[in-house]
Design a protein around this motif. Structure first.
Motif, PDB file in Angstrom:
ATOM      1  N   THR A  25       0.858  -1.181   0.000  1.00 36.67           N
ATOM      2  CA  THR A  25       0.000   0.000   0.000  1.00 36.67           C
ATOM      3  C   THR A  25       0.897   1.235   0.000  1.00 36.67           C
ATOM      4  O   THR A  25       1.971   1.239   0.601  1.00 36.67           O
ATOM      5  CB  THR A  25      -0.910   0.073   1.247  1.00 36.67           C
TER       6      THR A  25
ATOM      7  N   ASP B  90       0.128   8.283  -2.503  1.00 39.49           N
ATOM      8  CA  ASP B  90       0.356   8.759  -3.862  1.00 39.49           C
ATOM      9  C   ASP B  90       1.826   8.524  -4.166  1.00 39.49           C
ATOM     10  O   ASP B  90       2.677   9.367  -3.870  1.00 39.49           O
ATOM     11  CB  ASP B  90       0.010  10.241  -3.979  1.00 39.49           C
TER      12      ASP B  90
ATOM     13  N   LEU C 161       3.002   5.896 -12.590  1.00 38.30           N
ATOM     14  CA  LEU C 161       2.319   4.636 -12.282  1.00 38.30           C
ATOM     15  C   LEU C 161       2.570   3.592 -13.359  1.00 38.30           C
ATOM     16  O   LEU C 161       2.751   2.410 -13.062  1.00 38.30           O
ATOM     17  CB  LEU C 161       0.811   4.885 -12.125  1.00 38.30           C
TER      18      LEU C 161
ATOM     19  N   LEU D   5       1.380  -1.268  -5.067  1.00 39.99           N
ATOM     20  CA  LEU D   5      -0.034  -0.920  -5.145  1.00 39.99           C
ATOM     21  C   LEU D   5      -0.305   0.412  -4.465  1.00 39.99           C
ATOM     22  O   LEU D   5       0.094   0.634  -3.328  1.00 39.99           O
ATOM     23  CB  LEU D   5      -0.873  -2.022  -4.492  1.00 39.99           C
ATOM     24  N   SER D   6      -0.985   1.303  -5.185  1.00 41.18           N
ATOM     25  CA  SER D   6      -1.335   2.618  -4.652  1.00 41.18           C
ATOM     26  C   SER D   6      -2.770   2.595  -4.151  1.00 41.18           C
ATOM     27  O   SER D   6      -3.657   2.063  -4.810  1.00 41.18           O
ATOM     28  CB  SER D   6      -1.197   3.676  -5.744  1.00 41.18           C
ATOM     29  N   ILE D   7      -2.991   3.201  -2.976  1.00 41.79           N
ATOM     30  CA  ILE D   7      -4.356   3.306  -2.466  1.00 41.79           C
ATOM     31  C   ILE D   7      -4.853   4.746  -2.573  1.00 41.79           C
ATOM     32  O   ILE D   7      -5.830   5.113  -1.933  1.00 41.79           O
ATOM     33  CB  ILE D   7      -4.473   2.802  -1.014  1.00 41.79           C
ATOM     34  N   GLN D   8      -4.148   5.553  -3.389  1.00 41.81           N
ATOM     35  CA  GLN D   8      -4.594   6.925  -3.599  1.00 41.81           C
ATOM     36  C   GLN D   8      -5.951   6.910  -4.285  1.00 41.81           C
ATOM     37  O   GLN D   8      -6.135   6.281  -5.322  1.00 41.81           O
ATOM     38  CB  GLN D   8      -3.606   7.703  -4.457  1.00 41.81           C
ATOM     39  N   SER D   9      -6.912   7.598  -3.697  1.00 38.17           N
ATOM     40  CA  SER D   9      -8.250   7.656  -4.260  1.00 38.17           C
ATOM     41  C   SER D   9      -8.996   8.814  -3.620  1.00 38.17           C
ATOM     42  O   SER D   9      -9.581   8.674  -2.543  1.00 38.17           O
ATOM     43  CB  SER D   9      -8.999   6.333  -4.006  1.00 38.17           C
TER      44      SER D   9
ATOM     45  N   GLU E  79      -0.308  -0.707  -9.497  1.00 39.07           N
ATOM     46  CA  GLU E  79      -1.723  -1.042  -9.666  1.00 39.07           C
ATOM     47  C   GLU E  79      -2.574  -0.360  -8.600  1.00 39.07           C
ATOM     48  O   GLU E  79      -2.058   0.164  -7.610  1.00 39.07           O
ATOM     49  CB  GLU E  79      -1.900  -2.564  -9.622  1.00 39.07           C
ATOM     50  N   GLN E  80      -3.888  -0.391  -8.813  1.00 41.07           N
ATOM     51  CA  GLN E  80      -4.849   0.255  -7.918  1.00 41.07           C
ATOM     52  C   GLN E  80      -5.725  -0.803  -7.240  1.00 41.07           C
ATOM     53  O   GLN E  80      -5.840  -1.926  -7.726  1.00 41.07           O
ATOM     54  CB  GLN E  80      -5.740   1.211  -8.716  1.00 41.07           C
TER      55      GLN E  80
ATOM     56  N   THR F 153      -9.029  -2.886  -6.292  1.00 43.19           N
ATOM     57  CA  THR F 153     -10.227  -3.258  -7.051  1.00 43.19           C
ATOM     58  C   THR F 153     -11.367  -3.682  -6.129  1.00 43.19           C
ATOM     59  O   THR F 153     -12.508  -3.794  -6.575  1.00 43.19           O
ATOM     60  CB  THR F 153      -9.920  -4.412  -8.024  1.00 43.19           C
TER      61      THR F 153
END
Length: 323
Positions: free
Chosen positions: A115, A118, A128, A138-142, A289-290, A292
């Motif tokens: 995790t 950004d 990215l 894996l990015s948890i930017q949201s 990746e992001q 899902t």
């Protein structure tokens, strides 16, 4: 070695394999646990389970050395330096501060982050799609997550007008997270009291300073707040404050509610990255990746302790209800 036996071993400060095993010169995975072993036990178990599925069996085809920082940023540097001395094949960790510490310790050993907020803004990767360098994951930017969490709080507490936002000012992801929460709060007509912490000892002090009109607590998802989840949950309950978190670990130790990426899934996917690295891939060539999968988790025991009735519609949408 059975998976359950391995999970028991990684609960300690380290995992040391027998001399006969180490003599085989197995590739070593250095697991830099930014949280405590108990806090992220389910995430680590998911990681080990996926490695096993991919043919990487602890003590047989791979060795795993685990160290736990328990949210203390000074430990990140110490652990990363130790892994460099051990010449591990790959370092696996989570959270921007831990990844940055690992990157400062080595430009050669691949680093996989399960995790990160950004990763581009934090300087972890060039982009990215093309990370460059020796780190990916894996990015948890949201940005929309902040708005979603505040909407859920409003659904639970229709009269909410002011909430406290606890942040670790030493975390490189904090400025972006603060901006996202502030923007979402303005849109919903909510006011914020920002509570700044730097270490575990600050938590009780900042919560004691809250104004009477603060009706909820929103906690930044990061290692310091996650590792100190039981303390935050207990203090929030004593202050009669409903809590919203960015991971499920805090809800399992007394928090009220979380809406977040499914961290166990992210750690499983981190194992996929490790598999590719151990088979010869380069981090620079593996896109970030992001998430899902996202989960809403509600702790009804905490709701009862706070005297809160959770709306049936909210319960119906929950992915997990702790009773």
């Amino acid at each position: 070695m059975k998976r359950r036996e391995f999970i028991g071993l990684i609960g300690g400060a380290s995992v040391t394999w027998p001399v006969a095993v180490r003599a085989q010169e197995l590739p070593i995975i250095g697991l830099l646990g930014a949280n405590s072993s108990s806090t992220q036990a389910s995430w680590t178990e998911a990681f080990v389970e996926r490695l096993h599925e991919l043919g990487w069996i602890a003590g047989s085809t791979v060795a795993i050395e685990a160290r736990w920082a328990e949210g203390r940023s000074e430990r990140y540097v110490e652990i990363a330096a130790e892994f460099v001395r051990m010449k591990v094949a790959v370092i696996v960790t989570s959270g921007g501060s831990a990844v940055l510490a690992a990157k400062r310790s080595t430009s050669d050993i691949p680093i996989i982050f399960a995790t990160a907020g950004d990763p581009v803004a934090n300087g972890l990767v060039a982009s990215l799609a093309r990370p460059g360098g020796n780190a990916t994951g894996l990015s948890i930017q949201s940005p929309e997550l902040a708005g979603k969490r505040l909407e859920l709080l409003l659904e639970l507490l229709p009269g909410l007008r002011r909430f406290a936002f606890m942040v670790n000012v030493n975390n490189p992801s904090t400025p972006a997270e603060v901006s996202e929460v502030q923007a979402a709060a303005r849109k919903l007509g909510l006011e914020i009291d920002k509570l700044e912490i730097r270490r575990a000892e600050d938590i009780q002090q900042v919560l004691a300073s809250l104004k009477d009109d603060v009706s909820a607590l929103y906690v930044q998802p990061e290692p310091l707040t996650t590792s100190n989840g039981p303390q935050i949950g207990a203090l929030a309950q004593a202050a009669r404050l409903p809590t919203m978190y960015g991971n499920d670990a805090n809800v399992r130790v007394g928090g009220l509610m979380s809406y977040a990426p499914r961290f166990s899934d992210l750690w499983r996917r981190a194992a996929d990255y490790v598999d590719k690295i151990l088979r010869g891939a380069k981090p620079a060539d593996l896109p970030v990746e992001q998430p899902t999968k996202f989960d809403l988790v509600i702790n009804l025991k905490t709701a009862k302790a706070l005297g809160i009735t959770v709306p049936l519609g909210l319960l119906a949408r929950a992915d997990e209800v702790i009773e």
